[in-house]
Design a protein around this motif. Structure first.
Motif, PDB file in Angstrom:
ATOM      1  N   VAL A  84       4.641  -7.075   4.547  1.00 27.12           N
ATOM      2  CA  VAL A  84       5.102  -6.554   3.151  1.00 27.12           C
ATOM      3  C   VAL A  84       6.297  -7.181   2.540  1.00 27.12           C
ATOM      4  N   ARG A  85       7.474  -7.331   3.402  1.00 26.83           N
ATOM      5  CA  ARG A  85       8.613  -7.792   2.952  1.00 26.83           C
ATOM      6  C   ARG A  85       8.473  -9.094   2.568  1.00 26.83           C
ATOM      7  N   LEU A  86       7.801  -9.978   3.478  1.00 24.48           N
ATOM      8  CA  LEU A  86       7.996 -11.396   3.152  1.00 24.48           C
ATOM      9  C   LEU A  86       6.798 -11.467   1.765  1.00 24.48           C
ATOM     10  N   GLY A  87       5.702 -10.778   1.765  1.00 24.55           N
ATOM     11  CA  GLY A  87       4.749 -11.125   0.480  1.00 24.55           C
ATOM     12  C   GLY A  87       5.708 -10.722  -0.728  1.00 24.55           C
ATOM     13  N   VAL A 120      -0.095  -5.242  -6.936  1.00 24.97           N
ATOM     14  CA  VAL A 120       0.656  -3.945  -6.277  1.00 24.97           C
ATOM     15  C   VAL A 120       1.024  -4.512  -4.970  1.00 24.97           C
ATOM     16  N   PRO A 121       1.988  -3.610  -4.496  1.00 22.06           N
ATOM     17  CA  PRO A 121       2.493  -4.189  -3.252  1.00 22.06           C
ATOM     18  C   PRO A 121       1.600  -4.209  -2.016  1.00 22.06           C
ATOM     19  N   ALA A 122       0.688  -3.208  -2.284  1.00 21.05           N
ATOM     20  CA  ALA A 122      -0.421  -3.256  -0.878  1.00 21.05           C
ATOM     21  C   ALA A 122      -1.178  -4.328  -0.964  1.00 21.05           C
ATOM     22  N   LEU A 123      -1.181  -5.297  -1.887  1.00 23.11           N
ATOM     23  CA  LEU A 123      -1.943  -6.323  -1.895  1.00 23.11           C
ATOM     24  C   LEU A 123      -1.568  -7.228  -0.638  1.00 23.11           C
TER      25      LEU A 123
END
Length: 748
Positions: free
Chosen positions: A513-516, A540-543
């Motif tokens: 998540v952080r890297l994304g 969205v971050p969940a992606l």
């Protein structure tokens, strides 16, 4: 009397004029219809021809299974085409002649020598010449009919054996080449012959009359229909040559039913009853097919074998009596079985989900509606060996993995080298016709998306490498609706600082998540779209944890980018099209594809995905297939609703999905659910290990196991990763620190 005579003459003239005008009308309409619209031909769908090459992964049992599906006969003499014999680790084959997509090939004998699970060599017989490749004729996968729903395989008269022509004319129409469409002498002779034999051994109608009845008239028994039939037969005989009429007859004649489809024409009948091309029919088989012509329902060889044998033997006696066959051939033919016992869809592979994809691809080609006039031969990439492997994996593994009857599955086997789909299973019952989950089930992909994020990062070698330190610590976001989203790792734990390679191999959520978020959601969306994703992608971050929904085929194409040099290609089922005469209409030539990642970045991603198999969530594959044989990735969605696993070798990608249609939890991760299905499929297919030689300028470098900085190669405590070349920082020691030089070192 004079009045009545005059009236009859006038009526006769009027009737004659009416007949003349009707004949002129028939001549105009019938000639046009017979010339251009005689019948409708189907699209004959073939599997790939099995290519036999030295060192190819293939077990002897798999070759024998394919020969049985092709209805080759085991024969000690190997005298006729369509036969084989086996001895120890060798199989000798007498291949049938076949018109392949790239042209016709004659019958040929070869010896195939096996060494364990591989082909050792292929030798031509009898000259003992070593062959680099030998192709078997392909399996008939099925038919796709046109608007009229008729099913036939067109054959030219030049391909019909002369013995078949002579036998048909002997039984059905001896004066065919001497009458004008209607023969009174044939009617009389047939009546005498039938009385003498106390059976219907000859027909009174000519072949032309039978053809007219089949093409244009009903089965009603009236004088008007019979008169109409005779007149139409005279017109067709006048307008067309005898050979044209005979060829049309051979392609039109009805030979019975295969479930819901009608078998029309000698080409399809020889395939259906004997699994052969018409040129290969034996005298006994010719006699049986001619026997059926009289009444396909009454003389159904699968339902009434004794009845058909009696008529076949009578026809064989006629053939011998007219010196069409020798006494030795006649006696041998009497001993032959009428037809092999009927099996489900004999001579064809049942793969409804693959066939559905072929039809969809044909529709997308926008073929002209007139294709049914000349028929189509559709050559696909379908691999019966891969299909059996995928089907067996689903039917065996699902009961072992879960007792839930609602658990569903889909498996896709694709060849990323040729950009093709070779096998599809879209239901836990592989023969179930209906919803095809392999192509149509859109499900969240979970951790399968992570290589996309890591690829975007590794494409920036100045900022990221496999040894880059990422943070695995609690993280939360506020969504647009005001809710708090707090992602977690699958084990509920946090590891603090972790190397990028370990985060990928261990499928850690928080570092992903952080890297994304660092590489940016727009970049992830753009990369997914470049990789063929057309479904909505939520920004969205969940992606970053796979909230996008894809089908198993789309997932296979996404991972095709990683497997095939960083380039996207849509996977196809159709290799090429010809008409029934073999004239080429289309050939699929795989394009180089759309570049998504540069080759060096892809090599780094593949290094990490091999690590998933070597030491991560895919370790079970390491135990079965060895170090670096496969690369792969697992995927699990929220509440264990979806279980995914994708793995690929040098040629094939196998994608498996498990889940429920109602989206309820199945309590299986990607490693505990889908992975065993993938492992079972590869165990049957065989694995062709990928070439792991790093391309220049990438090379193995040493990194500090905690700090991720490059250290000297001779350090005892180190991690080695594939990396872009860069010098070790001056003064860097094995602790990952730069030592301050003494005044003496600075001077010298």
């Amino acid at each position: 009397m004079r009045y009545l005579l005059s009236l009859f003459i006038k009526l006769g003239i009027a009737a004659l004029v009416a007949v003349v005008f009707y004949a002129i009308y028939l001549d105009s309409s019938l000639t046009k219809r017979f010339a251009n619209e005689r019948y409708e031909a189907s699209a004959i769908v073939y599997a790939r021809p099995l290519s036999l090459q030295p060192l190819q992964p293939l077990r002897q049992a798999q070759l024998l299974t394919e020969l049985e599906q092709l209805r080759y006969r085991e024969s000690a003499s190997l005298s006729g085409s369509g036969t084989y014999r086996r001895s120890g680790n060798t199989v000798e084959i007498h291949r049938r002649p076949f018109d392949f997509l790239d042209g016709p090939q004659m019958a040929q004998k070869v010896r195939v020598v096996f060494d364990g699970g591989r082909i050792q060599r292929v030798v031509s017989l009898p000259d003992e010449r070593m062959l680099e490749e030998f192709k078997l004729d392909p399996l008939l996968l099925g038919q796709i009919t046109g608007d009229e729903g008729e099913d036939r395989l067109l054959v030219g008269l030049e391909r019909v054996p002369s013995l078949l022509i002579e036998t048909l004319l002997l039984v059905e129409d001896r004066d065919f080449y001497h009458h004008s469409g209607v023969s009174l002498s044939s009617i009389g002779r047939a009546a005498i012959a039938n009385l003498a034999a106390m059976d219907t051994v000859q027909g009174g109608s000519t072949l032309t009359q039978q053809l007219v009845k089949n093409l244009y008239l009903t089965r009603e028994r009236t004088l008007w229909r019979k008169a109409n039939e005779a007149l139409m037969a005279l017109i067709i005989d006048f307008r067309f040559s005898k050979n044209e009429i005979l060829e049309t007859y051979f392609n039109e004649i009805y030979f019975g039913q295969d479930g819901g489809r009608a078998i029309h024409g000698i080409g399809l009948a020889s395939r259906f009853y004997y699994g052969k091309q018409v040129e290969e029919l034996s005298p006994a088989e010719i006699a049986m097919l001619v026997a059926i012509v009289k009444g396909p329902s009454y003389y159904n060889p699968h339902r009434y074998p004794e009845r058909v044998k009696e008529r076949r033997d009578m026809i064989l006696q006629l053939m011998f009596g007219q010196q069409l066959i020798s006494q030795q051939t006649y006696l041998a033919a009497l001993e032959e079985r009428v037809v092999a016992p009927k099996v489900a869809r004999a001579g064809r592979a049942s793969a409804p989900h693959y066939m559905a994809q072929v039809k969809q691809e044909m529709d997308a080609m926008q073929l002209p509606k007139s294709w049914a006039k000349d028929g189509l031969r559709v050559f696909t990439y379908f691999d019966p060996i891969a299909q059996r492997a995928a089907e067996l994996s689903v039917t065996e593994q699902l009961p072992r993995l879960s007792k839930q009857a609602e658990l569903q599955a889909a498996v896709v086997v694709a060849n990323h080298q040729q950009g093709s789909l070779v096998a599809l299973v879209g239901d836990r019952d592989p023969q179930q016709v209906g919803f095809n989950r392999a192509t149509s089930a859109l499900r969240q992909i979970g951790s399968l998306i992570k290589p996309v994020t890591y690829g975007l990062a590794l494409a920036q070698p100045q900022q990221y490498s496999l040894a880059t330190v990422l943070e695995d610590a609690p993280l939360q976001f506020e969504t647009e609706t005001g809710q708090i989203w707090q992602p977690e790792n699958y084990d509920g734990e946090f590891r603090g600082n972790i190397l990028l390679y370990d985060a990928l191999v261990g499928s850690r959520n928080i570092p992903a998540v952080r890297l994304g978020l660092e590489v940016g959601l727009p970049a992830i969306i753009e990369t997914l779209q470049a990789s063929g994703v057309t479904t909505p992608i939520p920004k969205v971050p969940a992606l970053t944890l796979g909230s996008v929904e894809l089908s198993p085929v789309q997932v296979s194409e996404l991972y095709g980018v990683f497997a095939h040099y960083g380039r996207y290609r849509s996977f196809k089922t159709i290799a090429g099209l010809t008409n029934h005469s073999g004239v080429g209409l289309y050939v699929h030539r795989p394009s180089s594809g759309v570049s998504v990642y540069d080759p060096l970045t892809i090599e780094l991603v593949n290094y990490g995905l091999r690590g998933v198999v070597n030491e991560g969530t895919g370790r079970r594959l390491l135990q079965q297939f060895g170090q670096d044989a496969l690369a792969g990735k697992s995927g699990t969605t929220n509440d264990y609703r979806d279980s995914w696993f994708v793995a690929y070798d040098e040629h094939n990608i196998v994608t498996a999905w498990l889940g429920r249609d109602d989206n309820q939890p199945i309590h299986l991760t990607g490693a505990t659910g889908a992975l065993p299905v993938v492992a079972s499929t590869f165990s049957q297919l065989g694995v062709r290990p990928r070439d792991v030689t790093p391309p220049a300028p990438l090379e193995m470098r040493a990194f500090h196991p905690e700090k991720g900085v490059q250290i000297p190669m001779n350090c005892r405590s180190q991690r080695r990763f594939l990396s872009h070349p860069q010098p070790v920082a001056e003064g860097m020691n094995c602790a990952g620190e730069i030592e301050e030089k003494s005044w003496w070192q600075r001077i010298f």
